[in-house]
Design an enzyme around this catalytic site. Structure first.
Site, PDB file in Angstrom:
ATOM      1  N   HIS A   1       0.874  -1.176   0.000  1.00  0.00           N
ATOM      2  CA  HIS A   1       0.000   0.000   0.000  1.00  0.00           C
ATOM      3  C   HIS A   1       0.915   1.231   0.000  1.00  0.00           C
ATOM      4  O   HIS A   1       2.042   1.167   0.505  1.00  0.00           O
ATOM      5  CB  HIS A   1      -0.819  -0.052   1.294  1.00  0.00           C
ATOM      6  CG  HIS A   1      -1.910   0.971   1.405  1.00  0.00           C
ATOM      7  ND1 HIS A   1      -1.658   2.266   1.765  1.00  0.00           N
ATOM      8  CD2 HIS A   1      -3.241   0.879   1.218  1.00  0.00           C
ATOM      9  CE1 HIS A   1      -2.808   2.927   1.806  1.00  0.00           C
ATOM     10  NE2 HIS A   1      -3.788   2.114   1.470  1.00  0.00           N
TER      11      HIS A   1
ATOM     12  N   ASP B   1       2.962  -5.105   8.020  1.00  0.00           N
ATOM     13  CA  ASP B   1       1.790  -4.238   7.890  1.00  0.00           C
ATOM     14  C   ASP B   1       0.552  -5.132   8.007  1.00  0.00           C
ATOM     15  O   ASP B   1       0.207  -5.850   7.069  1.00  0.00           O
ATOM     16  CB  ASP B   1       1.848  -3.522   6.532  1.00  0.00           C
ATOM     17  CG  ASP B   1       0.560  -2.782   6.208  1.00  0.00           C
ATOM     18  OD1 ASP B   1      -0.392  -2.831   7.014  1.00  0.00           O
ATOM     19  OD2 ASP B   1       0.499  -2.158   5.121  1.00  0.00           O
TER      20      ASP B   1
ATOM     21  N   GLN C   1      -4.634  -5.332   6.915  1.00  0.00           N
ATOM     22  CA  GLN C   1      -5.686  -6.185   6.342  1.00  0.00           C
ATOM     23  C   GLN C   1      -5.726  -7.576   6.960  1.00  0.00           C
ATOM     24  O   GLN C   1      -6.512  -8.413   6.518  1.00  0.00           O
ATOM     25  CB  GLN C   1      -5.477  -6.320   4.819  1.00  0.00           C
ATOM     26  CG  GLN C   1      -5.609  -5.035   4.040  1.00  0.00           C
ATOM     27  CD  GLN C   1      -7.010  -4.456   4.088  1.00  0.00           C
ATOM     28  OE1 GLN C   1      -7.981  -5.147   4.387  1.00  0.00           O
ATOM     29  NE2 GLN C   1      -7.126  -3.170   3.802  1.00  0.00           N
TER      30      GLN C   1
ATOM     31  N   LYS D   1     -10.209  -0.784  10.966  1.00  0.00           N
ATOM     32  CA  LYS D   1     -10.363  -1.953  10.096  1.00  0.00           C
ATOM     33  C   LYS D   1     -10.653  -3.224  10.896  1.00  0.00           C
ATOM     34  O   LYS D   1     -10.840  -4.288  10.352  1.00  0.00           O
ATOM     35  CB  LYS D   1      -9.098  -2.151   9.255  1.00  0.00           C
ATOM     36  CG  LYS D   1      -8.906  -1.056   8.197  1.00  0.00           C
ATOM     37  CD  LYS D   1      -7.962  -1.526   7.121  1.00  0.00           C
ATOM     38  CE  LYS D   1      -7.293  -0.416   6.361  1.00  0.00           C
ATOM     39  NZ  LYS D   1      -8.144   0.297   5.429  1.00  0.00           N
TER      40      LYS D   1
ATOM     41  N   CYS E   1      -4.854   2.677  -3.544  1.00  0.00           N
ATOM     42  CA  CYS E   1      -3.571   3.145  -2.985  1.00  0.00           C
ATOM     43  C   CYS E   1      -2.466   2.126  -3.215  1.00  0.00           C
ATOM     44  O   CYS E   1      -1.554   1.987  -2.393  1.00  0.00           O
ATOM     45  CB  CYS E   1      -3.677   3.479  -1.496  1.00  0.00           C
ATOM     46  SG  CYS E   1      -4.742   4.870  -1.171  1.00  0.00           S
TER      47      CYS E   1
END
Lengths: 414, 150
Positions: A131, A208, A211, A234, A372
């Protein structure tokens, strides 16, 4: 996608839906079908109520006053840190820094790790599927420190080419920063392997988890990652709150990111002494209500069971992939073997924004654009995709509506 | 589907599938580029202007149905018009599509542009319908910046 995962036959999504008031929204006369969960998830009543309770009965500043409310607010804020620590199985709350979100957490590491450990000619490894928030902070840091970014590519299925990975390491390598689940391709990266290889060169790794935090059990000790970052919004919590997990020995050595109140022990014009972890990285009044709301969200997920959620969402992914693959004009972008519940697709000669608008007429919220991840779009030579991303409050019936909606799109443009 | 048909009128679908004046003009007097990076709509506008009159106009590029149809319809409208007239039409269209006209405004006074009435209901799609126009204005003003409506 892993077909061998146990199917959660008893998962009661209909009952779960009652916990999310927004799912009753009507859109253009239709029932809302919310398939933009990778952008942000909806909030259960318990989170909304908890934030309301905080502002109605507990609101005060933390770590400061000696009065009753300040004590309660501080207690609740620090309790949230404890919940986050347990949720990702960190060893200590000193390793849990509250941030505004994933983006700020990565910026924090890029800045502080960069200032502390990176010098001219050093190298950072990231991947082609990151991202923008796991690209740009490193570019800024590299510019500042005169360092270089090395990019690990992925193949046309959206799987990282691991044979290339080890070749990127040399004596200049200082850090690896990799996305756990790609927001535009859905790929679940083999982060354990990625971390182990980096560690064999004694290189720390940032994961990261924006998600992955809501889809799979995260155990930072088992993974061995040096940094893990995610956003509250999220994972069914509020916006404006996120988490940086960092190993104590690294955080201890890193310079502060921002200066201000709360991050200091004492200030004089000749010498300022920084506070202990994690407060050294939390300058200024934090998002107290956000942290408390996040705690509530994590407890909600824990009650349902993250494994249950994971297998039900995988079931939705398998169902949707099979269903959408029946449409001859549709091509799925991102066909890795291991995927999170995210499907990006393109339709012959129909722009994603037109698809998004027509689906919106049907009450279906999807994301359209480059998500993104412009390098990912560049890889496939496409300007944009349409993305449907699923949560445990979604149902197969909703996926059937998506299928019909896409048929309508094709009909309009036929 | 009635609402949907209002947005994606046949005229819009026709223009997006078979755009008018869709070619690169090698001997243009004015050229400008328009690009909305978030959605990927990307067009070049080519003009031949003589004595303040647009003698020829063409465009090429890629984008969604709304942006492509808007560019196509725009080229058919402004051909033969003076720069002042074009600016007047653009201002009217812009006010209309961004909802800045009063309730009594009759969209039909916009002629062919009335087909974009449905777009004004979708604020996020207004940028698609106006990209070509902003690019045209840049071309006329010899503004070499890439036009964007995002």
């Amino acid at each position: 996608m892993n077909n061998s995962k146990k199917i959660a036959v008893n998962f009661n999504a209909q009952k779960i839906r009652e916990d999310f008031p927004i799912l009753n929204t009507r859109v253009r006369g239709k029932n809302l079908i919310y398939f933009d969960n990778a952008a942000t998830t909806q909030k259960p009543s318990c989170v909304i109520e908890r934030i309301k309770k905080y502002y109605e009965h507990e609101n005060s500043n933390v770590h400061r006053g000696v009065h009753y409310l300040s004590e309660i607010a501080t207690h609740e804020y620090e309790n949230s840190r404890e919940t986050v620590k347990n949720f990702i199985n960190a060893t200590s709350t000193e390793e849990i820094v509250f941030t505004r979100g994933t983006t700020e957490a990565i910026n924090l590491v890029a800045y502080s790790f960069g200032k502390t450990f990176i010098s001219e000619g050093d190298e950072i490894i990231i991947t082609e599927m990151e991202h923008h928030s796991n690209i740009v902070p490193w570019q800024l840091m590299c510019e500042d420190r005169k360092a270089k970014l090395k990019i690990l590519p992925f193949d046309d299925n959206g799987e990282l080419i691991l044979d290339e990975y080890e070749k990127l390491f040399n004596e200049k390598t200082k850090l690896v920063s990799v996305v756990h689940i790609s927001n535009s391709l859905g790929t679940i990266n083999p982060i354990k392997q990625i971390i182990d290889i980096a560690h064999s060169y004694a290189i720390p790794v940032l994961i990261d988890g924006a998600q992955s935090i809501m889809h799979s059990k995260i155990d930072v000790q088992d993974l061995g990652c040096d940094f893990f970052v995610f956003s509250g919004h999220k994972v069914y919590g509020p916006t404006g709150i996120g988490v940086l997990y960092g190993k104590k020995e690294l955080l201890d050595q890193m310079v502060p990111y921002q200066g201000g109140g709360d991050m200091i022990k004492s200030v004089t014009f000749s010498k300022t002494i920084y506070n202990d972890l994690p407060y050294k990285f939390e300058a200024g009044t934090p998002n107290i209500a956000g942290a408390i709301g996040l705690k509530s969200a994590l407890e909600y997920l824990t009650n349902i069971g993250i494994e249950q959620i994971s297998s039900y969402e995988n079931e939705l992914l398998i169902y949707a992939t099979e269903k959408l693959s029946q449409i001859p004009q549709l091509k799925i972008i991102g066909t890795a073997k291991e995927k999170g519940p995210i499907i990006s697709f393109i339709l012959d000669n129909i722009h994603p924004h037109d698809i998004g608008t027509i689906l919106d007429y049907e009450g279906i919220a999807v994301r359209t654009g480059h998500h993104c991840t412009q390098p990912v779009m560049e890889h496939f030579k496409i300007p944009a995709t349409t993305r449907a991303s699923f949560s445990f409050y979604n149902t197969k019936e909703e996926i059937d509506f998506l299928f019909e909606g896409i048929q309508k799109v094709i009909k309009v443009f036929s | 589907m009635s609402d949907l048909r209002e947005l994606y009128q046949e005229v819009i679908l026709d223009h997006s599938k078979h755009p008018k004046n869709y070619y690169k003009m090698p001997d243009a007097t004015h050229v400008a580029e328009g690009y909305n990076p978030l959605c990927g709509d990307h067009f070049n506008i080519y003009l031949k202007v003589e004595d303040g009159i647009i003698k020829e106009i063409s465009f090429e590029g890629s984008g969604c149905a709304i942006s492509k149809a808007s560019a196509s319809i725009m080229t058919s409208i402004v051909k033969g018009k003076s720069i002042e007239e074009v600016e007047h039409i653009f201002n009217q269209f812009h006010s209309f599509i961004t909802g800045k006209v009063d309730k009594n405004f009759d969209p039909n006074s916009l002629g062919k542009l009335a087909v974009f009435t449905g777009v004004s209901e979708f604020p996020v799609r207004v940028k698609c319908a106006t990209l070509a126009w902003h690019t045209l204005i840049n071309a006329l003003e010899n503004n070499s910046e890439v036009a964007t409506t995002e």
